[in-house]
Scaffold this motif. Structure first.
Motif, PDB file in Angstrom:
ATOM      1  N   LEU A 110      26.264   0.380 -13.782  1.00 28.51           N
ATOM      2  CA  LEU A 110      27.064   0.067 -14.963  1.00 28.51           C
ATOM      3  C   LEU A 110      28.451  -0.434 -14.589  1.00 28.51           C
ATOM      4  O   LEU A 110      29.124  -1.068 -15.408  1.00 28.51           O
ATOM      5  CB  LEU A 110      27.195   1.302 -15.851  1.00 28.51           C
ATOM      6  N   LEU A 111      28.880  -0.151 -13.383  1.00 27.84           N
ATOM      7  CA  LEU A 111      30.238  -0.489 -12.978  1.00 27.84           C
ATOM      8  C   LEU A 111      30.329  -1.685 -12.041  1.00 27.84           C
ATOM      9  O   LEU A 111      31.347  -2.378 -12.032  1.00 27.84           O
ATOM     10  CB  LEU A 111      30.880   0.725 -12.294  1.00 27.84           C
ATOM     11  N   TYR A 112      29.284  -1.924 -11.248  1.00 25.03           N
ATOM     12  CA  TYR A 112      29.345  -2.957 -10.215  1.00 25.03           C
ATOM     13  C   TYR A 112      28.154  -3.896 -10.320  1.00 25.03           C
ATOM     14  O   TYR A 112      27.093  -3.529 -10.811  1.00 25.03           O
ATOM     15  CB  TYR A 112      29.376  -2.323  -8.817  1.00 25.03           C
ATOM     16  N   GLY A 113      28.342  -5.080  -9.815  1.00 27.19           N
ATOM     17  CA  GLY A 113      27.277  -6.069  -9.799  1.00 27.19           C
ATOM     18  C   GLY A 113      26.268  -5.790  -8.697  1.00 27.19           C
ATOM     19  O   GLY A 113      26.524  -4.993  -7.777  1.00 27.19           O
ATOM     20  N   PRO A 114      25.112  -6.465  -8.751  1.00 28.89           N
ATOM     21  CA  PRO A 114      24.067  -6.234  -7.752  1.00 28.89           C
ATOM     22  C   PRO A 114      24.504  -6.555  -6.326  1.00 28.89           C
ATOM     23  O   PRO A 114      24.155  -5.838  -5.393  1.00 28.89           O
ATOM     24  CB  PRO A 114      22.939  -7.166  -8.188  1.00 28.89           C
ATOM     25  N   ALA A 115      25.288  -7.608  -6.143  1.00 28.47           N
ATOM     26  CA  ALA A 115      25.718  -7.976  -4.791  1.00 28.47           C
ATOM     27  C   ALA A 115      26.647  -6.926  -4.204  1.00 28.47           C
ATOM     28  O   ALA A 115      26.545  -6.591  -3.018  1.00 28.47           O
ATOM     29  CB  ALA A 115      26.394  -9.341  -4.819  1.00 28.47           C
ATOM     30  N   GLN A 116      27.544  -6.386  -5.033  1.00 28.68           N
ATOM     31  CA  GLN A 116      28.452  -5.351  -4.547  1.00 28.68           C
ATOM     32  C   GLN A 116      27.687  -4.083  -4.175  1.00 28.68           C
ATOM     33  O   GLN A 116      27.990  -3.441  -3.168  1.00 28.68           O
ATOM     34  CB  GLN A 116      29.498  -5.024  -5.609  1.00 28.68           C
ATOM     35  N   MET A 117      26.712  -3.735  -4.990  1.00 25.83           N
ATOM     36  CA  MET A 117      25.918  -2.543  -4.691  1.00 25.83           C
ATOM     37  C   MET A 117      25.120  -2.744  -3.411  1.00 25.83           C
ATOM     38  O   MET A 117      24.989  -1.831  -2.595  1.00 25.83           O
ATOM     39  CB  MET A 117      25.005  -2.215  -5.864  1.00 25.83           C
ATOM     40  N   ALA A 118      24.562  -3.943  -3.232  1.00 24.67           N
ATOM     41  CA  ALA A 118      23.782  -4.225  -2.021  1.00 24.67           C
ATOM     42  C   ALA A 118      24.669  -4.158  -0.787  1.00 24.67           C
ATOM     43  O   ALA A 118      24.269  -3.598   0.239  1.00 24.67           O
ATOM     44  CB  ALA A 118      23.111  -5.591  -2.140  1.00 24.67           C
ATOM     45  N   ALA A 119      25.870  -4.719  -0.880  1.00 27.20           N
ATOM     46  CA  ALA A 119      26.785  -4.690   0.263  1.00 27.20           C
ATOM     47  C   ALA A 119      27.194  -3.254   0.599  1.00 27.20           C
ATOM     48  O   ALA A 119      27.272  -2.879   1.777  1.00 27.20           O
ATOM     49  CB  ALA A 119      28.012  -5.545  -0.032  1.00 27.20           C
ATOM     50  N   ALA A 120      27.441  -2.442  -0.434  1.00 28.70           N
ATOM     51  CA  ALA A 120      27.808  -1.043  -0.193  1.00 28.70           C
ATOM     52  C   ALA A 120      26.650  -0.277   0.434  1.00 28.70           C
ATOM     53  O   ALA A 120      26.851   0.531   1.355  1.00 28.70           O
ATOM     54  CB  ALA A 120      28.232  -0.383  -1.502  1.00 28.70           C
ATOM     55  N   ALA A 121      25.430  -0.526  -0.038  1.00 32.87           N
ATOM     56  CA  ALA A 121      24.262   0.158   0.526  1.00 32.87           C
ATOM     57  C   ALA A 121      24.026  -0.274   1.966  1.00 32.87           C
ATOM     58  O   ALA A 121      23.679   0.548   2.821  1.00 32.87           O
ATOM     59  CB  ALA A 121      23.030  -0.131  -0.323  1.00 32.87           C
ATOM     60  N   LEU A 122      24.219  -1.558   2.249  1.00 37.05           N
ATOM     61  CA  LEU A 122      24.043  -2.055   3.617  1.00 37.05           C
ATOM     62  C   LEU A 122      25.055  -1.406   4.552  1.00 37.05           C
ATOM     63  O   LEU A 122      24.705  -0.934   5.640  1.00 37.05           O
ATOM     64  CB  LEU A 122      24.201  -3.574   3.638  1.00 37.05           C
ATOM     65  N   ARG A 123      26.295  -1.345   4.116  1.00 35.86           N
ATOM     66  CA  ARG A 123      27.335  -0.717   4.934  1.00 35.86           C
ATOM     67  C   ARG A 123      27.029   0.758   5.167  1.00 35.86           C
ATOM     68  O   ARG A 123      27.158   1.278   6.267  1.00 35.86           O
ATOM     69  CB  ARG A 123      28.677  -0.866   4.239  1.00 35.86           C
TER      70      ARG A 123
END
Length: 144
Positions: A110-123
């Protein structure tokens, strides 16, 4: 009859703040009239499953399109761009997908876009497996 003095036409003229106020008023009205599928089913003497199935047909009839962008595809793309050895990448991929699963169960979608979530999960996945990923993000950004 003058356009500015016409009460019939004037109610359709909104300023920016008037539109915002009208939107809030309509949102409150919709929330006030929320009805559960079980209540609708009981009032029409049908099953709840039938009500839910008809909801999809109703939305299609209204040409309502719900577009959902999944962060899992973005994560797969980032994995392909990382150019890491397969041995390191497999373990980090499993950890990244686990981190993304945990993010999906939180308020993050609800707060972040899919790309931001993917980057955070990858990190997070790389960090959990001790993989140095400092050069991965800039390389992925250049390729996009």
């Amino acid at each position: 009859m003058d356009f500015a003095t016409s009460s019939h036409r004037q109610r359709w003229l909104y300023t920016r703040t008037g539109l915002t106020e009208e939107r809030h008023r309509l949102q409150q009205r919709v929330e006030e009239y929320y009805t559960r599928a079980a209540d609708i089913a009981r009032s029409f003497d049908v099953t709840e499953d039938l009500v839910v199935k008809q909801e999809v047909a109703l939305l299609e009839g209204l040409n309502f399109d719900l577009v959902v962008h999944s962060p899992y595809r973005a994560l797969q793309g980032l994995m392909q761009l990382s150019r890491m050895p397969a041995t390191c990448l497999d373990a980090a991929a499993r950890a990244s997908f686990g981190a993304l699963d945990a993010l999906m169960l939180s308020d993050a979608p609800l707060l972040y876009g899919p790309a931001q979530m993917a980057a955070a999960a990858l990190r997070s996945g790389f960090k959990a497996k001790g993989v140095r990923a400092r050069d991965t993000a800039p390389a992925a950004a250049r390729e996009m």
